[in-house]
Write a protein that holds these residues in place. Structure first.
Motif, mmCIF file in Angstrom:
data_model
loop_
_atom_site.group_PDB
_atom_site.id
_atom_site.type_symbol
_atom_site.label_atom_id
_atom_site.label_comp_id
_atom_site.label_asym_id
_atom_site.label_seq_id
_atom_site.Cartn_x
_atom_site.Cartn_y
_atom_site.Cartn_z
ATOM 1 N N ILE A 31 0.851 -1.190 0.000
ATOM 2 C CA ILE A 31 0.000 0.000 0.000
ATOM 3 C C ILE A 31 0.885 1.237 0.000
ATOM 4 O O ILE A 31 1.791 1.365 0.823
ATOM 5 C CB ILE A 31 -0.920 0.009 1.235
ATOM 6 N N ASN A 32 0.632 2.142 -0.918
ATOM 7 C CA ASN A 32 1.489 3.322 -1.054
ATOM 8 C C ASN A 32 1.396 4.228 0.166
ATOM 9 O O ASN A 32 2.411 4.548 0.800
ATOM 10 C CB ASN A 32 1.107 4.092 -2.311
ATOM 11 N N ALA A 33 0.207 4.634 0.513
ATOM 12 C CA ALA A 33 0.014 5.519 1.661
ATOM 13 C C ALA A 33 -1.106 4.975 2.529
ATOM 14 O O ALA A 33 -2.127 4.499 2.021
ATOM 15 C CB ALA A 33 -0.321 6.929 1.204
ATOM 16 N N THR A 50 -1.491 10.473 8.589
ATOM 17 C CA THR A 50 -1.183 9.756 7.350
ATOM 18 C C THR A 50 0.306 9.453 7.297
ATOM 19 O O THR A 50 1.111 10.120 7.959
ATOM 20 C CB THR A 50 -1.568 10.558 6.102
ATOM 21 N N THR A 52 3.316 8.025 4.298
ATOM 22 C CA THR A 52 3.604 7.596 2.939
ATOM 23 C C THR A 52 4.427 6.315 2.956
ATOM 24 O O THR A 52 4.864 5.851 4.019
ATOM 25 C CB THR A 52 4.408 8.675 2.189
ATOM 26 N N ALA A 96 -7.380 3.885 6.156
ATOM 27 C CA ALA A 96 -7.495 4.114 4.719
ATOM 28 C C ALA A 96 -6.177 3.757 4.054
ATOM 29 O O ALA A 96 -5.103 3.943 4.631
ATOM 30 C CB ALA A 96 -7.838 5.572 4.430
ATOM 31 N N GLY A 97 -6.299 3.204 2.832
ATOM 32 C CA GLY A 97 -5.115 2.876 2.058
ATOM 33 C C GLY A 97 -5.315 3.313 0.621
ATOM 34 O O GLY A 97 -6.413 3.178 0.080
ATOM 35 N N SER A 98 -4.253 3.862 0.056
ATOM 36 C CA SER A 98 -4.393 4.316 -1.328
ATOM 37 C C SER A 98 -4.211 3.147 -2.272
ATOM 38 O O SER A 98 -3.361 2.291 -2.038
ATOM 39 C CB SER A 98 -3.351 5.397 -1.619
ATOM 40 N N PRO A 99 -5.013 3.122 -3.398
ATOM 41 C CA PRO A 99 -6.096 4.070 -3.654
ATOM 42 C C PRO A 99 -7.465 3.548 -3.220
ATOM 43 O O PRO A 99 -7.821 2.406 -3.454
ATOM 44 C CB PRO A 99 -6.074 4.197 -5.197
ATOM 45 N N ASN A 100 -8.221 4.407 -2.558
ATOM 46 C CA ASN A 100 -9.655 4.177 -2.340
ATOM 47 C C ASN A 100 -9.982 2.935 -1.520
ATOM 48 O O ASN A 100 -11.015 2.289 -1.755
ATOM 49 C CB ASN A 100 -10.396 4.115 -3.677
ATOM 50 N N TRP A 102 -10.832 1.405 2.316
ATOM 51 C CA TRP A 102 -11.231 1.769 3.672
ATOM 52 C C TRP A 102 -11.494 0.506 4.475
ATOM 53 O O TRP A 102 -12.056 -0.469 3.964
ATOM 54 C CB TRP A 102 -12.506 2.617 3.650
#
Length: 112
Positions: A31-33, A50, A52, A96-100, A102
Motif C-alpha cells: 500500500i502506497n500511503a 497519514t 507515505t 485508509a489505504g491508497s487508492p480508495n 477503507w
C-alpha cells in the motif's frame, strides 16, 4: 479482493493509551500511503494521521505530540499509537489505504 483489516480500539480512561493496527490483505502490492481517520457522533469524518510509503507522516493539530503513526512495509500494515487520550478523541477510527481502500472502522471510547 484487497481488504483493510483493523484491530485494536476499545474503552480507556482519559490519559490512557491504545494502539490500532491495519493490515492490508488479499494483495502482494505494498500500500502506497496509509491513513487513519475518525468520526465522532454527529460530526464529519476527519483526518487523524497519514504516512507515505517512505515514512513521511502528517498529523492533525489536535493529535500532534500524542499520536504516532507508523508502518511495516514487510507486513503491509500500519499502526496508530495513541497516548494521553482525551474524551474528545472518542469516535470510530477508520484505516485508509491508497487508492480508495477503507477498513470497516473500530470504536475508540475515552471516558472522563
Amino acid at each position: 479482493q484487497v481488504q483493510l483489516v483493523e484491530s485494536g480500539g476499545g474503552l480507556v480512561q482519559a490519559g490512557g493509551s491504545l494502539g490500532l493496527s491495519c493490515a492490508a490483505i488479499g494483495t502482494d502490492n505494498i500500500i502506497n500511503a496509509f491513513g487513519w481517520y475518525r468520526q465522532a457522533p454527529g460530526k464529519q469524518r476527519e483526518m487523524v494521521a497519514t504516512i507515505t510509503f517512505a515514512g513521511i507522516t502528517n498529523y492533525a493539530v489536535s493529535v500532534k505530540g500524542r499520536f504516532t503513526i507508523s508502518r511495516d512495509n514487510a507486513k503491509n500494515t500500519a499502526y496508530l499509537q495513541m497516548n494521553d487520550l482525551r474524551p474528545e478523541d472518542t469516535g470510530v477510527y477508520y484505516c485508509a489505504g491508497s487508492p480508495n481502500l477503507w477498513g470497516p472502522g473500530t470504536q475508540v471510547t475515552v471516558s472522563s
